[in-house]
Write a protein that holds these residues in place. Structure first.
Motif, PDB file in Angstrom:
ATOM      1  N   ASN A 174       1.098  -1.007  -0.371  1.00  0.00           N
ATOM      2  CA  ASN A 174       0.106  -0.020  -0.336  1.00  0.00           C
ATOM      3  C   ASN A 174       0.750   1.008   0.396  1.00  0.00           C
ATOM      4  OD1 ASN A 174      -2.116   1.548   0.249  1.00  0.00           O
ATOM      5  ND2 ASN A 174      -1.524   2.678   2.262  1.00  0.00           N
ATOM      6  N   SER A 177      -0.811   7.844   0.069  1.00  0.00           N
ATOM      7  CA  SER A 177      -2.033   8.723  -1.117  1.00  0.00           C
ATOM      8  C   SER A 177      -0.627  10.206  -0.848  1.00  0.00           C
ATOM      9  CB  SER A 177      -3.180   9.101  -0.527  1.00  0.00           C
ATOM     10  OG  SER A 177      -3.295   9.463   1.225  1.00  0.00           O
ATOM     11  N   SER A 431      -6.945   5.861  -9.517  1.00  0.00           N
ATOM     12  CA  SER A 431      -7.929   6.399  -8.518  1.00  0.00           C
ATOM     13  C   SER A 431      -8.474   7.209  -7.668  1.00  0.00           C
ATOM     14  CB  SER A 431      -9.217   5.472  -9.167  1.00  0.00           C
ATOM     15  OG  SER A 431      -9.698   4.686  -7.924  1.00  0.00           O
ATOM     16  N   ALA A 432      -9.568   7.938  -7.566  1.00  0.00           N
ATOM     17  CA  ALA A 432      -9.904   8.334  -5.874  1.00  0.00           C
ATOM     18  C   ALA A 432      -9.831   7.411  -4.761  1.00  0.00           C
ATOM     19  CB  ALA A 432     -11.250   9.793  -6.101  1.00  0.00           C
ATOM     20  N   SER A 433     -10.205   6.758  -5.460  1.00  0.00           N
ATOM     21  CA  SER A 433     -10.232   5.211  -4.776  1.00  0.00           C
ATOM     22  C   SER A 433      -9.167   4.133  -3.629  1.00  0.00           C
ATOM     23  CB  SER A 433     -11.635   4.581  -5.534  1.00  0.00           C
ATOM     24  OG  SER A 433     -11.188   3.037  -5.998  1.00  0.00           O
ATOM     25  N   GLY A 434      -8.796   5.047  -4.532  1.00  0.00           N
ATOM     26  CA  GLY A 434      -7.194   3.587  -3.951  1.00  0.00           C
ATOM     27  C   GLY A 434      -7.150   3.106  -4.724  1.00  0.00           C
ATOM     28  N   GLN A 435      -7.377   3.110  -5.987  1.00  0.00           N
ATOM     29  CA  GLN A 435      -7.527   1.274  -6.530  1.00  0.00           C
ATOM     30  C   GLN A 435      -6.477   2.021  -7.289  1.00  0.00           C
ATOM     31  OE1 GLN A 435      -7.342  -1.639  -5.468  1.00  0.00           O
ATOM     32  NE2 GLN A 435      -9.493  -1.519  -3.783  1.00  0.00           N
ATOM     33  N   SER A 437      -5.883   2.288 -11.944  1.00  0.00           N
ATOM     34  CA  SER A 437      -6.482   2.337 -12.694  1.00  0.00           C
ATOM     35  C   SER A 437      -5.759   3.281 -13.926  1.00  0.00           C
ATOM     36  CB  SER A 437      -7.809   3.293 -12.504  1.00  0.00           C
ATOM     37  OG  SER A 437      -8.952   3.533 -13.499  1.00  0.00           O
ATOM     38  N   THR A 468      -2.347  -0.796  -3.687  1.00  0.00           N
ATOM     39  CA  THR A 468      -2.820   0.240  -3.251  1.00  0.00           C
ATOM     40  C   THR A 468      -2.517   1.916  -2.656  1.00  0.00           C
ATOM     41  OG1 THR A 468      -3.064  -0.441  -1.326  1.00  0.00           O
ATOM     42  CG2 THR A 468      -5.018  -1.603  -2.509  1.00  0.00           C
ATOM     43  N   PHE A 470      -4.010   4.053  -0.306  1.00  0.00           N
ATOM     44  CA  PHE A 470      -5.515   4.340   0.515  1.00  0.00           C
ATOM     45  C   PHE A 470      -4.235   5.651   1.873  1.00  0.00           C
ATOM     46  CE2 PHE A 470      -6.284  -0.149  -0.109  1.00  0.00           C
ATOM     47  CZ  PHE A 470      -7.846   0.606  -0.949  1.00  0.00           C
TER      48      PHE A 470
END
Length: 602
Positions: A174, A177, A431-435, A437, A468, A470
């Motif tokens: 991880n 962010s 992406s904004a979700s942390g996944q 893309s 990820t 996050f």
């Protein structure tokens, strides 16, 4: 059948009870023999063919009754190669017919036993206490499956397990962010990113071929401050840099002799008559901002609004401001006596490499991503170090996205223009979700060379959602898994038995490898096997041929006890003794009757 028939029948009874006693004595003698199967005695009457009204009890004969299907207790043992079968079945074994030059020569006849006290002998065979050699099916080291179906005598030589080069690294992480790099400054947008402009000319570490980004302006904004007026009001451009209480001046005044250094240029405060790089102590904030902008050459003027000052770096250089009067500078909204703004963009076309001269810069702008020991084709170990650097942030506005690059260390001792770190040359975008893309499932390190050791083309495998982004209060890279598939060469150190019925070899390189699968034989007529010495059996026509695949489970570090029950045998011993004595009484009685018959003739 008459009186003399009764005499011979009693003699037969004595013979049958003697036979039963022999079985009982054998059971008791072997009550501590590993996996011994007791022999019970069956009595069968022998009735002569006579008329219905003339039937007699007849004689008796004794036969052995096997208990091969009755399991003894399984008990733990301290020897790793001891084993027991929990359920039906027998170990398939062979016994040497002779020895040639100290090596066994097998007769090719399969025997079967429940005796599992096998140990390695000097030649690498697994031999039990009765001298029987274990059979099984070797395991294919490539597939991990049995290499065939026919059991053979197992022999484990003290050979080396060949080295296996690293071909795959399973890696899951991880990425914070907002990475807390050494150079990050939460008040400066983009300061947490890798700055290509910080690196030597011609050595942009971004993905190979990345176009050179033009320098862009950056800004830093101080906290809102108020003046000394009564009542106090937010600072404006007209607020003086020094003044008495109750006036429109900053809350802590500059004095003559104080300095403010902007990108290396020193601005000095004087009482009056300022020229060049001087400021009058009575000048206002707008004058100061103009002086700063003239030094930086920014095309976007610094401003003040609501008591908060926003400074711009321009595109010529990063903004760096220090002062000799940190208290007065804090009255402008910049605590600590400093203000910085890192301009965006810069650098040259991406080379995907970090050279020795830029190593410290790279370490300050990136985060450690874990390490793993990898191996080349000869088994030589090398430390594979990974690092991550964030190269773009969605917080910078339109046209930007959270993007990371992964690097691996090429040479920890690199100097000058020697390559120190290599970019994997893949942009990981989130992406904004942390996944990710788009998703990136794996990356191949083409022609990877680490500290002079060639690793070929190992694949870094992330799997599904393995990387990820996050939020992480620690601001670092959290490594959830980093595991590679290579290993050095190793020599066989010991063998043991696993719960799935396989012989497992332990090597000096720490590897545990399945060497063979133990063959467990079953029979349709288990109790019709022929018993031979050492707790072994041979197949007969009545037992049927050996069947493989449906036996019980192997229990390692264990032995099966004899299924003889001493208490039960003692009980049978008493019964047998009583029956034997009763037969002797019949003989005595018969003898008396015969004497009476003979006396009639006198």
């Amino acid at each position: 059948m008459g009186i003399f028939g009764a005499l011979t029948t009693s003699v037969g009874g004595l013979r049958a009870e003697s036979y039963a006693l022999e079985n009982i004595s054998g059971n008791i003698a072997n009550s501590q023999t590993t996996a011994f199967k007791r022999i019970d005695t069956s009595f069968m009457d022998l009735v002569p063919q006579t008329a219905l009204t003339a039937q007699v009890a007849g004689g008796v004969t004794a036969q052995s009754r096997s208990t091969n299907s009755v399991q003894g207790d399984v008990q733990s043992a301290s020897v790793a190669t001891f084993m027991a079968i929990n359920g039906n079945g027998f170990f398939s074994v062979q016994k040497p017919a002779s020895f040639s030059d100290g090596s066994p020569v097998f007769d090719g006849v399969d025997r079967y036993t429940r005796r599992g006290d096998f140990q390695l002998n000097k030649d690498g065979y697994l031999v039990n206490g009765a001298g029987y050699y274990l059979e099984g099916v070797p395991i294919d080291p490539t597939t991990g499956n049995p290499a065939g179906s026919s059991p053979q005598t197992l022999r484990f030589k003290n050979d080396f397990l060949p080295a296996q080069p690293t071909t795959k690294v399973d890696y899951r992480v991880n990425l914070a962010s907002y990475p807390l790099t050494t150079k990050h400054d939460t008040s400066v947008p983009g300061s947490e990113l890798l700055q290509p402009g910080s690196f030597s000319a011609g050595h942009n570490p971004l993905v190979l071929g990345t176009p050179a980004a033009p320098y862009t302006d950056s800004s830093t904004t101080g906290s809102a401050q108020s003046n000394k007026a009564s009542p106090s009001a937010p600072n404006t451009g007209n607020t003086a840099l020094s003044g008495a209480a109750g006036t429109d001046s900053i809350s802590a005044s500059f004095a003559a002799g104080d300095t403010i250094t902007v990108n290396g240029t020193v601005l000095t405060f004087v009482a009056s008559g300022a020229t060049g790089n001087q400021l009058n102590i009575t000048d206002n904030i707008s004058t100061l901002l103009s002086k700063i902008d003239s030094i930086t050459g920014t095309g976007v003027a610094s401003t003040i609004s609501g008591g908060s000052i926003t400074l711009h770096s321009g595109t010529s250089a990063d903004l760096s401001i220090t002062t000799s009067n940190s208290t007065a500078f804090a009255a402008l909204g910049f605590a600590g006596g400093t203000a910085t703004a890192v301009r965006g963009g810069g650098g040259t076309v991406g080379t995907g490499q970090v050279v020795g001269n830029d190593n410290s810069t790279f370490l300050n702008e990136s985060l450690a991503g874990g390490s793993v020991t990898a191996y080349d084709v000869s088994g030589a170990p090398v430390n594979l170090q990974l690092r991550w650097a964030k190269t773009d942030s969605a917080s910078l506005g339109a046209g930007h996205a959270d993007t990371w690059n992964m690097f691996y260390q090429v040479n920890p001792n690199a100097t000058g223009t020697d390559v120190a770190w290599q970019n994997a040359n893949v942009n990981f975008t989130f992406s904004a979700s942390g996944q990710m893309s788009p998703a990136v499932s794996s990356v191949t390190l083409n022609n990877a060379v680490v500290n002079g050791v060639s690793l070929g083309n190992p694949v870094i495998n992330f799997g599904s959602g393995g990387v990820t982004q996050f939020a992480d209060v620690n601001g670092n890279v959290q490594v959830n898994q980093i595991q590679q598939d290579g290993f050095p060469a190793g020599q066989l150190q010991s063998v043991s038995v696993s719960t799935n019925g396989r012989i497992v070899g332990t090597y000096t390189n720490g590897r545990n490898v399945d060497l063979a699968e133990i063959s467990v034989a079953t029979f349709n007529g288990t109790n019709f096997l022929k018993r031979i010495d050492g707790g072994a059996f041979e197949a007969t026509d009545e037992s049927g041929a050996a069947l493989f695949g449906n036996g019980g489970t192997i229990v390692g570090s264990s032995l099966e006890s004899s299924n003889t029950d001493i208490a039960d045998e003692f009980t049978k011993l008493i019964v047998t003794q009583q029956a034997y004595s009763a037969n002797t009484k019949v003989i005595t009685t018969t003898n008396s009757m015969v004497q009476d018959l003979l006396n009639v003739m006198r």
